[in-house]
Write a protein that holds these residues in place. Structure first.
Motif, short mmCIF file in Angstrom:
data_model
loop_
_atom_site.label_atom_id
_atom_site.label_comp_id
_atom_site.label_asym_id
_atom_site.label_seq_id
_atom_site.Cartn_x
_atom_site.Cartn_y
_atom_site.Cartn_z
N ARG A 241 0.83 -1.20 0.00
CA ARG A 241 0.00 0.00 0.00
C ARG A 241 0.87 1.27 0.00
O ARG A 241 0.60 2.23 -0.72
CB ARG A 241 -0.93 -0.02 1.22
CG ARG A 241 -1.73 1.27 1.42
CD ARG A 241 -2.53 1.65 0.22
NE ARG A 241 -3.60 0.71 -0.07
CZ ARG A 241 -4.49 0.87 -1.04
NH1 ARG A 241 -4.40 1.93 -1.83
NH2 ARG A 241 -5.43 -0.03 -1.25
N GLN A 242 1.93 1.26 0.81
CA GLN A 242 2.82 2.43 0.85
C GLN A 242 3.50 2.66 -0.50
O GLN A 242 3.59 3.80 -0.97
CB GLN A 242 3.88 2.23 1.94
CG GLN A 242 3.33 2.31 3.35
CD GLN A 242 4.36 1.87 4.39
OE1 GLN A 242 5.53 1.65 4.08
NE2 GLN A 242 3.92 1.73 5.62
N LEU A 243 3.97 1.58 -1.11
CA LEU A 243 4.62 1.70 -2.41
C LEU A 243 3.65 2.26 -3.44
O LEU A 243 4.00 3.15 -4.24
CB LEU A 243 5.15 0.34 -2.85
CG LEU A 243 5.80 0.26 -4.23
CD1 LEU A 243 7.01 1.18 -4.32
CD2 LEU A 243 6.20 -1.18 -4.55
N PHE A 244 2.45 1.74 -3.45
CA PHE A 244 1.41 2.18 -4.39
C PHE A 244 1.12 3.68 -4.23
O PHE A 244 1.08 4.43 -5.19
CB PHE A 244 0.15 1.35 -4.16
CG PHE A 244 -1.00 1.70 -5.07
CD1 PHE A 244 -0.97 1.35 -6.41
CD2 PHE A 244 -2.09 2.38 -4.58
CE1 PHE A 244 -2.04 1.66 -7.26
CE2 PHE A 244 -3.17 2.70 -5.41
CZ PHE A 244 -3.14 2.34 -6.75
N ASP A 245 0.94 4.10 -2.98
CA ASP A 245 0.62 5.51 -2.71
C ASP A 245 1.80 6.43 -3.00
O ASP A 245 1.64 7.52 -3.58
CB ASP A 245 0.19 5.68 -1.25
CG ASP A 245 -1.15 5.01 -0.95
OD1 ASP A 245 -1.91 4.75 -1.91
OD2 ASP A 245 -1.43 4.74 0.23
N GLN A 246 2.99 6.01 -2.60
CA GLN A 246 4.15 6.88 -2.75
C GLN A 246 4.61 7.01 -4.20
O GLN A 246 5.19 8.03 -4.57
CB GLN A 246 5.31 6.38 -1.88
CG GLN A 246 5.07 6.56 -0.38
CD GLN A 246 4.83 8.02 -0.01
OE1 GLN A 246 5.41 8.92 -0.59
NE2 GLN A 246 3.96 8.23 0.98
N ALA A 247 4.37 6.00 -5.02
CA ALA A 247 4.71 6.13 -6.44
C ALA A 247 3.91 7.26 -7.09
O ALA A 247 4.45 8.07 -7.85
CB ALA A 247 4.47 4.81 -7.17
N LYS A 248 2.64 7.34 -6.76
CA LYS A 248 1.80 8.43 -7.28
C LYS A 248 2.24 9.77 -6.70
O LYS A 248 2.36 10.77 -7.43
CB LYS A 248 0.34 8.16 -6.92
CG LYS A 248 -0.64 9.24 -7.38
CD LYS A 248 -2.07 8.84 -7.06
CE LYS A 248 -3.09 9.87 -7.55
NZ LYS A 248 -3.06 11.10 -6.74
N ALA A 249 2.51 9.80 -5.40
CA ALA A 249 2.94 11.06 -4.77
C ALA A 249 4.26 11.55 -5.37
O ALA A 249 4.45 12.75 -5.59
CB ALA A 249 3.08 10.86 -3.26
N TRP A 250 5.17 10.60 -5.63
CA TRP A 250 6.46 10.99 -6.23
C TRP A 250 6.26 11.60 -7.61
O TRP A 250 6.83 12.66 -7.93
CB TRP A 250 7.37 9.76 -6.35
CG TRP A 250 8.53 10.00 -7.26
CD1 TRP A 250 9.64 10.75 -7.02
CD2 TRP A 250 8.66 9.51 -8.61
NE1 TRP A 250 10.47 10.75 -8.12
CE2 TRP A 250 9.89 10.00 -9.11
CE3 TRP A 250 7.88 8.70 -9.42
CZ2 TRP A 250 10.35 9.70 -10.39
CZ3 TRP A 250 8.32 8.41 -10.70
CH2 TRP A 250 9.54 8.91 -11.18
N ALA A 251 5.45 10.97 -8.44
CA ALA A 251 5.24 11.48 -9.80
C ALA A 251 4.64 12.88 -9.78
O ALA A 251 5.02 13.75 -10.57
CB ALA A 251 4.36 10.52 -10.59
#
Length: 421
Positions: free
Chosen positions: A105-115
Motif C-alpha cells: 500500500r505504501q509503495l502504491f501511494d508513494q509512487a503516485k505522490a512521487w510522480a
C-alpha cells in the motif's frame, strides 16, 4: 540494503494508451501469460481518473477535460513510469502479493505522490500495482504533466523532465528520474533503499514493460535459488597448492563483493594485524612495519584483485569489462571495483597517517601523495556509478600525456620498492 529503480516509456499516440489498457485488463495475450496459475487476472491495486481504473484512454480524456489542457502535435501524451523497489522490502511486512501488506500500500501511494512531486498536482492519470504476477514491487504510473504555454494549459512532459533534471543536477532526464525516485523512496519508504545501477553503465537495451517483467521474474528466481552442492564439490575435488590459493583469493573477493553490496558507502576494508592507535616511536622509527601491519587486510584484497586481472588500473574505464570470466555479473564487477579502490585509498591514507604521527615536526604528508594516488578519485567514481552518492560537478581535466601514463605504470609496477619518507 534495498534498491530502487525506474523505467520510462513515452506514450505518443492514442493507440499506445489503448494497448496499455488492454494489457492492464489482461485482455491481450502477453497480459494473460503474465498471470500466475493460482491468481485472479487483474488482481491488484489500481486507481485512475476514469470510472474503470484500468482504462487509460478514458483516464487521459478525463485528465484533459479536468485541466482544460491541450496537446502539442508530435509531443508525448504522457509518460509511463515503472517504479520498482526490491521485492524483499515488500516481503519485510508480509506476502509479496497481499493487497493488505502495508508495504504494498505504501509503495502504491508513494509512487503516485512521487510522480506528482515533479509532474505537478493532478498530473497522474492512473496507477497500478499488479499482484497477479510472479513478481511484485512494481508500480505503473501514467503521468501527464501540464504546463502553461502562451497563457494556456498544455501537456508538456519534456518541460517537466527538464525541470526535474535541473532540480537533481543530473546530466540527463533518465538519470534525474532514477535519482529522484531513489531519494523519494529513501525519505518516504525506508532509509535503507538506495539508487539502482545507472543505465549508461549497464548498457541495457530498452525493453517493453512485459519483457522487462519476465526478465525481472527470472532474475528474482536466480537470486533466490540456493547454491546446491558447492561445499560437496570443493570437498571432493583434488586441488594443488596453487589452485587452492587461487580459489581462496576468489572466495575472498566474492566475500568483499557481498559485504560491499550490503554496506555500501559504509564499507570499510578488512582490518590488518595492527590498528593506528597502537603505533609508537619517534622520527627515527621506520614507519613501514607499522604501515604494512595496519593495512595488511586491505592490501591482501588489493593484491588478490590485481592478480585476478581486476586491479585498480584495470577498472579505470567506465565499462567494467575486466574480470568478466571470473565475475559474469556486471553488478559484482562494479562492487568489486569499488572495493579495490577503497582498499587502495585506505592504504594511501594509512601511509600518510603513520608517517605524520611519527614525524609531527615536519611538513605533514597528504593522502593524495601516497600510493596509489588514483584511488580516492576512483572511490568517488565507483560510488557514483553504483548510485551510492550523488554525482558531483567536476572541472574538466587535462588529457594525460604519454609521459604521465608511463610514469603511472612504472609506479604501479614498483609500488613496494620505495619505503622511504
Amino acid at each position: 540494503m534495498f534498491k530502487a529503480a525506474i523505467r520510462v516509456n513515452k506514450f505518443t499516440s492514442i493507440a499506445q494508451l489503448r494497448g496499455a489498457s488492454l494489457h492492464a485488463q489482461r485482455h491481450d495475450e502477453t497480459g494473460k501469460a503474465r498471470v500466475r496459475d493460482d491468481a485472479e487476472p487483474g488482481f491488484g491495486l489500481a486507481w485512475s481518473k476514469a470510472e474503470n481504473d484500468r482504462d487509460y484512454l478514458a483516464a487521459f480524456k478525463a485528465h484533459k477535460s479536468e485541466l482544460g489542457a491541450g496537446e502539442r502535435k508530435g509531443s508525448p501524451l504522457c509518460l509511463q513510469a515503472i517504479c520498482v523497489v526490491s521485492p524483499e522490502w515488500v516481503e519485510k511486512a508480509g506476502n509479496l502479493h497481499d493487497p493488505d501488506n502495508p508495504h504494498n500500500r505504501q509503495l502504491f501511494d508513494q509512487a503516485k505522490a512521487w510522480a506528482e512531486s515533479w509532474g505537478g498536482e493532478g498530473s497522474v492519470i492512473a496507477t497500478r500495482l499488479d499482484l497477479d504476477e510472479k513478481g511484485g514491487a512494481v508500480v505503473d504510473v501514467l503521468v501527464s504533466p501540464v504546463r502553461e504555454s502562451r497563457g494556456k494549459p498544455v501537456i508538456s512532459t519534456n518541460k517537466a523532465l527538464r525541470e526535474l533534471k535541473e532540480a537533481t543536477g543530473e546530466r540527463n532526464e533518465y538519470s534525474a528520474l532514477q535519482t529522484s525516485w531513489a531519494d523519494w523512496c529513501r525519505t518516504n519508504l525506508d532509509s535503507e533503499i538506495v539508487r539502482g545501477t545507472r543505465k549508461e553503465i549497464t548498457q541495457r537495451q530498452h525493453l517493453s514493460p512485459e519483457t522487462y517483467g519476465a526478465v525481472m521474474d527470472k532474475a528474482r528466481e536466480s537470486v533466490r535459488a540456493p547454491s546446491e552442492g558447492l561445499w560437496d564439490a570443493i570437498r571432493d575435488t583434488d586441488l594443488s597448492e596453487g589452485q587452492t590459493e587461487a580459489l581462496s583469493g576468489l572466495l575472498a573477493l566474492k566475500g568483499e563483493i557481498t559485504r560491499h553490496r550490503a554496506e555500501g558507502s559504509s564499507y570499510e576494508p578488512p582490518r590488518g594485524a595492527l590498528t593506528l592507535d597502537r603505533v609508537g616511536g619517534d622520527a627515527s622509527t621506520d614507519p613501514w612495519p607499522f604501515i604494512e601491519a595496519i593495512r595488511s587486510g586491505a592490501e591482501r584484497i588489493y593484491d588478490t584483485a590485481h592478480r585476478c586481472g581486476v586491479g585498480l588500473r584495470e577498472n579505470m574505464g567506465d565499462r567494467y569489462e575486466a574480470g568478466r570470466d571470473l565475475f559474469p555479473s556486471l553488478s559484482d564487477r562494479m562492487h568489486l571495483a569499488a572495493v579495490v579502490a577503497k582498499c587502495g585509498a585506505f592504504m594511501a591514507r594509512m601511509e600518510a597517517a603513520v608517517k605524520n604521527m611519527l614525524r609531527p615536526d615536519v611538513p605533514q604528508i597528504e593522502d593524495r601523495t601516497c600510493w596509489p594516488q588514483e584511488a580516492p578519485a576512483e572511490v568517488e567514481r565507483h560510488e557514483m556509478n553504483l548510485g551510492l552518492t550523488a554525482p558531483a560537478v567536476r572541472e574538466e581535466t587535462r588529457p594525460e600525456r604519454e609521459g604521465d601514463l608511463t610514469d603511472r605504470a612504472s609506479r604501479e609496477r614498483d609500488r613496494g620498492s620505495s619505503h622511504g619518507l
